[in-house]
Design a protein around this motif. Structure first.
Motif, PDB file in Angstrom:
ATOM      1  N   UNK A 132       0.798  -1.227   0.000  1.00  0.00           N
ATOM      2  CA  UNK A 132       0.000   0.000   0.000  1.00  0.00           C
ATOM      3  C   UNK A 132       0.825   1.270   0.000  1.00  0.00           C
ATOM      4  N   UNK A 133       2.088   1.173  -0.411  1.00  0.00           N
ATOM      5  CA  UNK A 133       2.978   2.339  -0.400  1.00  0.00           C
ATOM      6  C   UNK A 133       3.202   2.953  -1.770  1.00  0.00           C
ATOM      7  N   UNK A 134       2.764   2.287  -2.830  1.00  0.00           N
ATOM      8  CA  UNK A 134       2.988   2.767  -4.190  1.00  0.00           C
ATOM      9  C   UNK A 134       1.658   3.089  -4.847  1.00  0.00           C
ATOM     10  N   UNK A 135       1.535   4.314  -5.351  1.00  0.00           N
ATOM     11  CA  UNK A 135       0.304   4.729  -6.028  1.00  0.00           C
ATOM     12  C   UNK A 135       0.367   4.520  -7.530  1.00  0.00           C
ATOM     13  N   UNK A 136       1.461   4.946  -8.144  1.00  0.00           N
ATOM     14  CA  UNK A 136       1.586   4.818  -9.599  1.00  0.00           C
ATOM     15  C   UNK A 136       3.047   4.829  -9.983  1.00  0.00           C
ATOM     16  N   UNK A 137       3.309   4.334 -11.183  1.00  0.00           N
ATOM     17  CA  UNK A 137       4.671   4.272 -11.684  1.00  0.00           C
ATOM     18  C   UNK A 137       4.650   4.278 -13.208  1.00  0.00           C
ATOM     19  N   UNK A 138       5.753   4.689 -13.797  1.00  0.00           N
ATOM     20  CA  UNK A 138       5.836   4.651 -15.249  1.00  0.00           C
ATOM     21  C   UNK A 138       7.175   5.151 -15.737  1.00  0.00           C
ATOM     22  N   UNK A 139       7.526   4.705 -16.944  1.00  0.00           N
ATOM     23  CA  UNK A 139       8.771   5.125 -17.576  1.00  0.00           C
ATOM     24  C   UNK A 139       8.545   6.310 -18.501  1.00  0.00           C
ATOM     25  N   UNK A 140       9.613   7.061 -18.742  1.00  0.00           N
ATOM     26  CA  UNK A 140       9.542   8.185 -19.656  1.00  0.00           C
ATOM     27  C   UNK A 140       9.661   7.672 -21.084  1.00  0.00           C
ATOM     28  N   UNK A 141       8.908   8.266 -21.996  1.00  0.00           N
ATOM     29  CA  UNK A 141       8.875   7.783 -23.379  1.00  0.00           C
ATOM     30  C   UNK A 141      10.213   7.945 -24.089  1.00  0.00           C
ATOM     31  N   UNK A 142      11.077   8.820 -23.600  1.00  0.00           N
ATOM     32  CA  UNK A 142      12.379   8.994 -24.250  1.00  0.00           C
ATOM     33  C   UNK A 142      13.437   8.002 -23.745  1.00  0.00           C
ATOM     34  N   UNK A 143      13.057   7.121 -22.799  1.00  0.00           N
ATOM     35  CA  UNK A 143      13.975   6.115 -22.298  1.00  0.00           C
ATOM     36  C   UNK A 143      15.011   6.612 -21.304  1.00  0.00           C
ATOM     37  N   UNK A 144      14.864   7.846 -20.825  1.00  0.00           N
ATOM     38  CA  UNK A 144      15.859   8.417 -19.916  1.00  0.00           C
ATOM     39  C   UNK A 144      15.672   7.984 -18.465  1.00  0.00           C
ATOM     40  N   UNK A 145      14.539   7.377 -18.164  1.00  0.00           N
ATOM     41  CA  UNK A 145      14.258   6.974 -16.784  1.00  0.00           C
ATOM     42  C   UNK A 145      12.767   6.855 -16.569  1.00  0.00           C
ATOM     43  N   UNK A 146      12.339   7.151 -15.351  1.00  0.00           N
ATOM     44  CA  UNK A 146      10.927   7.060 -15.020  1.00  0.00           C
ATOM     45  C   UNK A 146      10.657   7.698 -13.677  1.00  0.00           C
ATOM     46  N   UNK A 147       9.456   7.468 -13.176  1.00  0.00           N
ATOM     47  CA  UNK A 147       9.066   8.051 -11.896  1.00  0.00           C
ATOM     48  C   UNK A 147       8.035   7.154 -11.239  1.00  0.00           C
ATOM     49  N   UNK A 148       7.929   7.305  -9.913  1.00  0.00           N
ATOM     50  CA  UNK A 148       6.843   6.657  -9.199  1.00  0.00           C
ATOM     51  C   UNK A 148       6.431   7.512  -8.021  1.00  0.00           C
ATOM     52  N   UNK A 149       5.205   7.268  -7.555  1.00  0.00           N
ATOM     53  CA  UNK A 149       4.637   8.039  -6.457  1.00  0.00           C
ATOM     54  C   UNK A 149       4.452   7.117  -5.256  1.00  0.00           C
ATOM     55  N   UNK A 150       5.107   7.492  -4.164  1.00  0.00           N
ATOM     56  CA  UNK A 150       4.967   6.770  -2.907  1.00  0.00           C
ATOM     57  C   UNK A 150       3.982   7.493  -2.005  1.00  0.00           C
ATOM     58  N   UNK A 151       3.235   6.738  -1.216  1.00  0.00           N
ATOM     59  CA  UNK A 151       2.366   7.287  -0.176  1.00  0.00           C
ATOM     60  C   UNK A 151       2.835   6.702   1.145  1.00  0.00           C
ATOM     61  N   UNK A 152       3.622   7.514   1.860  1.00  0.00           N
ATOM     62  CA  UNK A 152       4.206   7.073   3.127  1.00  0.00           C
ATOM     63  C   UNK A 152       4.157   8.216   4.136  1.00  0.00           C
ATOM     64  N   UNK A 153       4.616   7.957   5.349  1.00  0.00           N
ATOM     65  CA  UNK A 153       4.466   8.914   6.434  1.00  0.00           C
ATOM     66  C   UNK A 153       5.444  10.067   6.472  1.00  0.00           C
ATOM     67  N   UNK A 154       6.605   9.934   5.808  1.00  0.00           N
ATOM     68  CA  UNK A 154       7.593  11.017   5.909  1.00  0.00           C
ATOM     69  C   UNK A 154       8.543  11.002   4.716  1.00  0.00           C
ATOM     70  N   UNK A 155       9.197  12.132   4.521  1.00  0.00           N
ATOM     71  CA  UNK A 155      10.218  12.237   3.485  1.00  0.00           C
ATOM     72  C   UNK A 155      11.350  11.255   3.763  1.00  0.00           C
ATOM     73  N   UNK A 156      11.725  11.122   5.019  1.00  0.00           N
ATOM     74  CA  UNK A 156      12.799  10.187   5.372  1.00  0.00           C
ATOM     75  C   UNK A 156      12.432   8.758   4.972  1.00  0.00           C
TER      76      UNK A 156
END
Length: 90
Positions: free
Chosen positions: A39-63
């Motif tokens: 239950x800590x991951x909301x969404x994820x996906x790669x960048x269309x240019x192949x340079x990397x990707x991103x994901x969204x975490x739902x957790x209690x702190x930045x740390x």
């Protein structure tokens, strides 16, 4: 943020390094699947240019988000540089 009591959203950017290898993808996806089942991951996906990707975490702190991102196989194998941002969404 229904269902996210006490949690905030964090955007994790994963940008590939010169040491990136396709072999890092399967362990990374397994890592994300585990976060999703916890239950800590909301969404994820790669960048269309192949340079990397991103994901969204739902957790209690930045740390906590930084610790999780640091455990990502993309980070531990030096295949990508992961940067975590607290994300104020609407």
């Amino acid at each position: 943020m229904s269902g996210l009591a006490g949690k905030k959203r964090y955007l994790v950017l994963a940008m590939r390094t010169a040491r990136f290898s396709e072999e890092a993808i399967a362990p990374h996806l397994a890592f994300l699947d585990a976060l999703r089942s916890e239950g800590k991951l909301e969404m994820t996906g790669g960048f269309s240019d192949g340079s990397g990707g991103a994901y969204v975490l739902s957790v209690g702190s930045l740390e906590e988000a930084q610790v999780l991102a640091g455990a990502d196989p993309l980070a531990t194998s030096d295949a990508s540089v992961l940067t975590v941002y607290e994300w104020n969404t609407r």
